[in-house]
Motif scaffolding. Structure first.
Motif, PDB file in Angstrom:
ATOM      1  N   ASN A 166     -15.767  62.673  35.675  1.00  0.00           N
ATOM      2  CA  ASN A 166     -16.452  63.947  35.924  1.00  0.00           C
ATOM      3  C   ASN A 166     -17.667  64.112  35.017  1.00  0.00           C
ATOM      4  OD1 ASN A 166     -14.627  64.674  37.887  1.00  0.00           O
ATOM      5  ND2 ASN A 166     -13.330  65.864  36.501  1.00  0.00           N
ATOM      6  N   ARG A 167     -17.505  63.714  33.755  1.00  0.00           N
ATOM      7  CA  ARG A 167     -18.628  63.793  32.823  1.00  0.00           C
ATOM      8  C   ARG A 167     -19.707  62.773  33.201  1.00  0.00           C
ATOM      9  NH1 ARG A 167     -22.246  66.506  30.387  1.00  0.00           N
ATOM     10  NH2 ARG A 167     -22.952  65.668  28.374  1.00  0.00           N
ATOM     11  N   PHE A 168     -19.291  61.622  33.693  1.00  0.00           N
ATOM     12  CA  PHE A 168     -20.263  60.610  34.114  1.00  0.00           C
ATOM     13  C   PHE A 168     -21.107  61.121  35.282  1.00  0.00           C
ATOM     14  CE2 PHE A 168     -21.596  57.008  36.707  1.00  0.00           C
ATOM     15  CZ  PHE A 168     -22.177  56.175  35.756  1.00  0.00           C
ATOM     16  N   VAL A 169     -20.475  61.825  36.227  1.00  0.00           N
ATOM     17  CA  VAL A 169     -21.225  62.379  37.366  1.00  0.00           C
ATOM     18  C   VAL A 169     -22.235  63.414  36.887  1.00  0.00           C
ATOM     19  CG1 VAL A 169     -21.008  63.744  39.482  1.00  0.00           C
ATOM     20  CG2 VAL A 169     -19.387  61.898  39.020  1.00  0.00           C
ATOM     21  N   GLU A 170     -21.873  64.207  35.886  1.00  0.00           N
ATOM     22  CA  GLU A 170     -22.816  65.173  35.310  1.00  0.00           C
ATOM     23  C   GLU A 170     -23.996  64.456  34.669  1.00  0.00           C
ATOM     24  OE1 GLU A 170     -20.748  67.649  32.604  1.00  0.00           O
ATOM     25  OE2 GLU A 170     -19.382  68.487  34.109  1.00  0.00           O
ATOM     26  N   ARG A 171     -23.709  63.408  33.926  1.00  0.00           N
ATOM     27  CA  ARG A 171     -24.766  62.632  33.276  1.00  0.00           C
ATOM     28  C   ARG A 171     -25.639  61.916  34.302  1.00  0.00           C
ATOM     29  NH1 ARG A 171     -24.023  60.991  28.077  1.00  0.00           N
ATOM     30  NH2 ARG A 171     -26.173  60.254  28.320  1.00  0.00           N
ATOM     31  N   GLN A 172     -25.043  61.532  35.423  1.00  0.00           N
ATOM     32  CA  GLN A 172     -25.814  60.894  36.493  1.00  0.00           C
ATOM     33  C   GLN A 172     -26.925  61.818  36.981  1.00  0.00           C
ATOM     34  OE1 GLN A 172     -23.436  59.952  39.925  1.00  0.00           O
ATOM     35  NE2 GLN A 172     -25.187  59.408  41.186  1.00  0.00           N
ATOM     36  N   THR A 173     -26.602  63.098  37.098  1.00  0.00           N
ATOM     37  CA  THR A 173     -27.614  64.079  37.501  1.00  0.00           C
ATOM     38  C   THR A 173     -28.721  64.186  36.455  1.00  0.00           C
ATOM     39  OG1 THR A 173     -25.915  65.349  38.684  1.00  0.00           O
ATOM     40  CG2 THR A 173     -27.964  66.482  38.143  1.00  0.00           C
ATOM     41  N   ASN A 174     -28.372  64.104  35.188  1.00  0.00           N
ATOM     42  CA  ASN A 174     -29.343  64.265  34.107  1.00  0.00           C
ATOM     43  C   ASN A 174     -30.337  63.107  34.022  1.00  0.00           C
ATOM     44  OD1 ASN A 174     -28.015  66.627  33.421  1.00  0.00           O
ATOM     45  ND2 ASN A 174     -26.763  65.674  31.841  1.00  0.00           N
ATOM     46  N   VAL A 175     -29.928  61.902  34.437  1.00  0.00           N
ATOM     47  CA  VAL A 175     -30.818  60.741  34.311  1.00  0.00           C
ATOM     48  C   VAL A 175     -31.648  60.506  35.570  1.00  0.00           C
ATOM     49  CG1 VAL A 175     -29.257  59.616  32.669  1.00  0.00           C
ATOM     50  CG2 VAL A 175     -29.088  59.054  35.104  1.00  0.00           C
ATOM     51  N   ALA A 176     -31.550  61.412  36.559  1.00  0.00           N
ATOM     52  CA  ALA A 176     -32.313  61.238  37.807  1.00  0.00           C
ATOM     53  C   ALA A 176     -33.819  61.177  37.526  1.00  0.00           C
ATOM     54  CB  ALA A 176     -31.987  62.359  38.783  1.00  0.00           C
TER      55      ALA A 176
ATOM     56  N   GLU B  18     -35.443  50.542  26.132  1.00  0.00           N
ATOM     57  CA  GLU B  18     -36.815  50.678  25.637  1.00  0.00           C
ATOM     58  C   GLU B  18     -37.548  51.789  26.368  1.00  0.00           C
ATOM     59  OE1 GLU B  18     -38.349  49.197  23.082  1.00  0.00           O
ATOM     60  OE2 GLU B  18     -36.414  48.280  22.574  1.00  0.00           O
ATOM     61  N   PHE B  19     -37.312  51.879  27.678  1.00  0.00           N
ATOM     62  CA  PHE B  19     -37.960  52.932  28.461  1.00  0.00           C
ATOM     63  C   PHE B  19     -37.489  54.306  28.019  1.00  0.00           C
ATOM     64  CE2 PHE B  19     -37.761  55.906  32.007  1.00  0.00           C
ATOM     65  CZ  PHE B  19     -39.092  55.958  32.389  1.00  0.00           C
TER      66      PHE B  19
ATOM     67  N   THR C 148     -27.851  51.833  33.520  1.00  0.00           N
ATOM     68  CA  THR C 148     -27.421  50.455  33.736  1.00  0.00           C
ATOM     69  C   THR C 148     -26.204  50.401  34.647  1.00  0.00           C
ATOM     70  OG1 THR C 148     -28.240  49.836  31.543  1.00  0.00           O
ATOM     71  CG2 THR C 148     -26.703  48.318  32.607  1.00  0.00           C
ATOM     72  N   ILE C 149     -25.248  51.290  34.428  1.00  0.00           N
ATOM     73  CA  ILE C 149     -24.039  51.321  35.264  1.00  0.00           C
ATOM     74  C   ILE C 149     -24.387  51.677  36.707  1.00  0.00           C
ATOM     75  CG2 ILE C 149     -21.882  52.573  35.675  1.00  0.00           C
ATOM     76  CD1 ILE C 149     -21.534  52.747  32.648  1.00  0.00           C
ATOM     77  N   LEU C 150     -25.306  52.621  36.896  1.00  0.00           N
ATOM     78  CA  LEU C 150     -25.702  53.007  38.255  1.00  0.00           C
ATOM     79  C   LEU C 150     -26.363  51.844  38.987  1.00  0.00           C
ATOM     80  CD1 LEU C 150     -27.117  56.607  37.630  1.00  0.00           C
ATOM     81  CD2 LEU C 150     -24.991  55.990  38.795  1.00  0.00           C
TER      82      LEU C 150
ATOM     83  N   ARG D  28     -26.958  67.183  19.833  1.00  0.00           N
ATOM     84  CA  ARG D  28     -25.884  66.214  19.697  1.00  0.00           C
ATOM     85  C   ARG D  28     -25.954  65.169  20.817  1.00  0.00           C
ATOM     86  NH1 ARG D  28     -19.453  67.721  20.066  1.00  0.00           N
ATOM     87  NH2 ARG D  28     -18.638  65.593  19.843  1.00  0.00           N
ATOM     88  N   LYS D  29     -25.910  63.919  20.445  1.00  0.00           N
ATOM     89  CA  LYS D  29     -25.983  62.844  21.413  1.00  0.00           C
ATOM     90  C   LYS D  29     -24.632  62.646  22.081  1.00  0.00           C
ATOM     91  CE  LYS D  29     -29.699  60.243  19.182  1.00  0.00           C
ATOM     92  NZ  LYS D  29     -30.101  58.926  18.623  1.00  0.00           N
ATOM     93  N   GLY D  30     -24.671  62.231  23.366  1.00  0.00           N
ATOM     94  CA  GLY D  30     -23.452  61.949  24.094  1.00  0.00           C
ATOM     95  C   GLY D  30     -22.847  60.615  23.669  1.00  0.00           C
ATOM     96  N   ARG D  31     -21.606  60.412  24.058  1.00  0.00           N
ATOM     97  CA  ARG D  31     -20.934  59.161  23.713  1.00  0.00           C
ATOM     98  C   ARG D  31     -21.629  57.978  24.373  1.00  0.00           C
ATOM     99  NH1 ARG D  31     -14.674  59.454  24.827  1.00  0.00           N
ATOM    100  NH2 ARG D  31     -14.919  57.285  24.147  1.00  0.00           N
ATOM    101  N   MET D  32     -22.088  58.189  25.596  1.00  0.00           N
ATOM    102  CA  MET D  32     -22.823  57.139  26.301  1.00  0.00           C
ATOM    103  C   MET D  32     -24.291  57.525  26.357  1.00  0.00           C
ATOM    104  SD  MET D  32     -20.362  55.967  29.480  1.00  0.00           S
ATOM    105  CE  MET D  32     -21.288  54.451  29.716  1.00  0.00           C
ATOM    106  N   SER D  33     -25.145  56.571  26.112  1.00  0.00           N
ATOM    107  CA  SER D  33     -26.588  56.830  26.133  1.00  0.00           C
ATOM    108  C   SER D  33     -27.084  56.878  27.573  1.00  0.00           C
ATOM    109  CB  SER D  33     -27.321  55.733  25.367  1.00  0.00           C
ATOM    110  OG  SER D  33     -27.145  54.474  26.002  1.00  0.00           O
ATOM    111  N   ASP D  34     -28.292  57.443  27.752  1.00  0.00           N
ATOM    112  CA  ASP D  34     -28.898  57.483  29.083  1.00  0.00           C
ATOM    113  C   ASP D  34     -29.115  56.083  29.638  1.00  0.00           C
ATOM    114  OD1 ASP D  34     -28.922  60.210  28.981  1.00  0.00           O
ATOM    115  OD2 ASP D  34     -31.051  60.384  28.457  1.00  0.00           O
TER     116      ASP D  34
END
Length: 290
Positions: free
Chosen positions: A86-96, A15-16, A50-52, A39-45
């Protein structure tokens, strides 16, 4: 974390993120001469967030083992569209930034009139490797705490009587503990009594905070004249040590303190996810000590 809590946290993040994306598009100025991929990624933000947070409530000591060994193998039902590490680590930076805004607007506790402040070191590397350390160069500094010299940052925390983080600030390791309290932005949410250790003793700071309806209560040093203190304040001052329990829980359970970071952005994402995980815990150990 059980499935019910996992779903609840995911729904909160989802929701956020929906609201955040709408507001972000209103303030972004796009270059009409450039084409942008939407284009949306396979995993949402929200899944990444949630995983972090889930990692910081688990007993795993590093994110790679947690993601590859646990999420990809045992939680494919909850996260069917997993991506490479590796892609997850990139996405981790994007959701900071998402984590920062969520923590500031949704996850912080509220001041109850009884607050405790303290700082804790976050080491970037061993003190002997400070000159060769590159990841946090220009950000981290050499400082000193009760455990000796360190190279890294200081995390300044203010908690309420329920053990919830109500204010925080990250500074280089050489910043004085009293410096954040001189910032009106840092103290604007605080009122009532603020308990601290002897490192926060300052007559000018006491007077400045008192004008803003904040009563700074500390123990006196041996070379100072003793001042009158109510029995109520003396009893509450003995409970100041509960913030050490919060620091211990953040470092040893939520794992905000380690020296394996390879970028400043991932360090920030790890820190924010850890503090969010702590504040979202339904029952805090500190409550049994208060």
């Amino acid at each position: 974390m059980d499935t019910a809590n996992l779903v609840e946290i995911f729904c909160i993040f989802d929701e956020f993120c929906k609201y955040f994306d709408i507001e972000l598009k209103k303030h972004v100025i796009e270059d009409s001469n450039k084409r942008h991929r939407n284009r949306k990624g396979r995993m949402s933000d929200s899944e990444i967030m949630t995983i972090l947070v889930l990692f910081h409530t688990s007993h795993f000591r590093d994110l790679k083992t947690f993601y590859l060994g646990y999420i990809c193998n045992h939680m494919r039902k909850e996260f069917p569209n997993v991506i490479s590490y590796n892609r997850f680590v990139e996405r981790q930076t994007n959701v900071a930034m998402n984590l920062l805004l969520f923590f500031q607007t949704c996850a912080l506790g509220k001041c109850s009139g009884i607050s405790i402040i303290d700082s804790t070191p976050l080491r970037s590397c061993h003190i002997k490797r400070e000159h060769s350390h590159k990841t946090m160069r220009g950000w981290a500094e050499k400082g000193k705490c009760t455990m000796g010299w360190f190279y890294g940052f200081k995390l300044h925390l203010v908690i309420n009587d329920r053990g919830e983080i109500i204010q925080w600030l990250l500074t280089p390791g050489n910043v004085d503990d009293r410096e954040p309290l001189k910032d009106k932005e840092f103290t604007k949410k605080l009122f009532g009594k603020l308990f601290a250790d002897r490192g926060y003793i300052s007559q000018s700071l006491f007077e400045e905070l008192f004008v803003d309806d904040i009563h700074l209560v500390t123990k006196v040093r041996k070379n100072m004249k003793n001042s009158l203190m109510s029995l109520y304040d003396k009893i509450l001052l003995r409970k100041r040590a509960v913030i050490e329990t919060v620091n211990d829980e953040l470092k040893n359970i939520c794992q905000i303190d380690h020296t394996r970071h390879r970028s400043v952005n991932n360090f920030a994402a790890n820190l924010l996810a850890g503090m969010i995980a702590y504040n979202l815990m339904p029952k805090k150990r500190v409550q049994s000590h208060a």
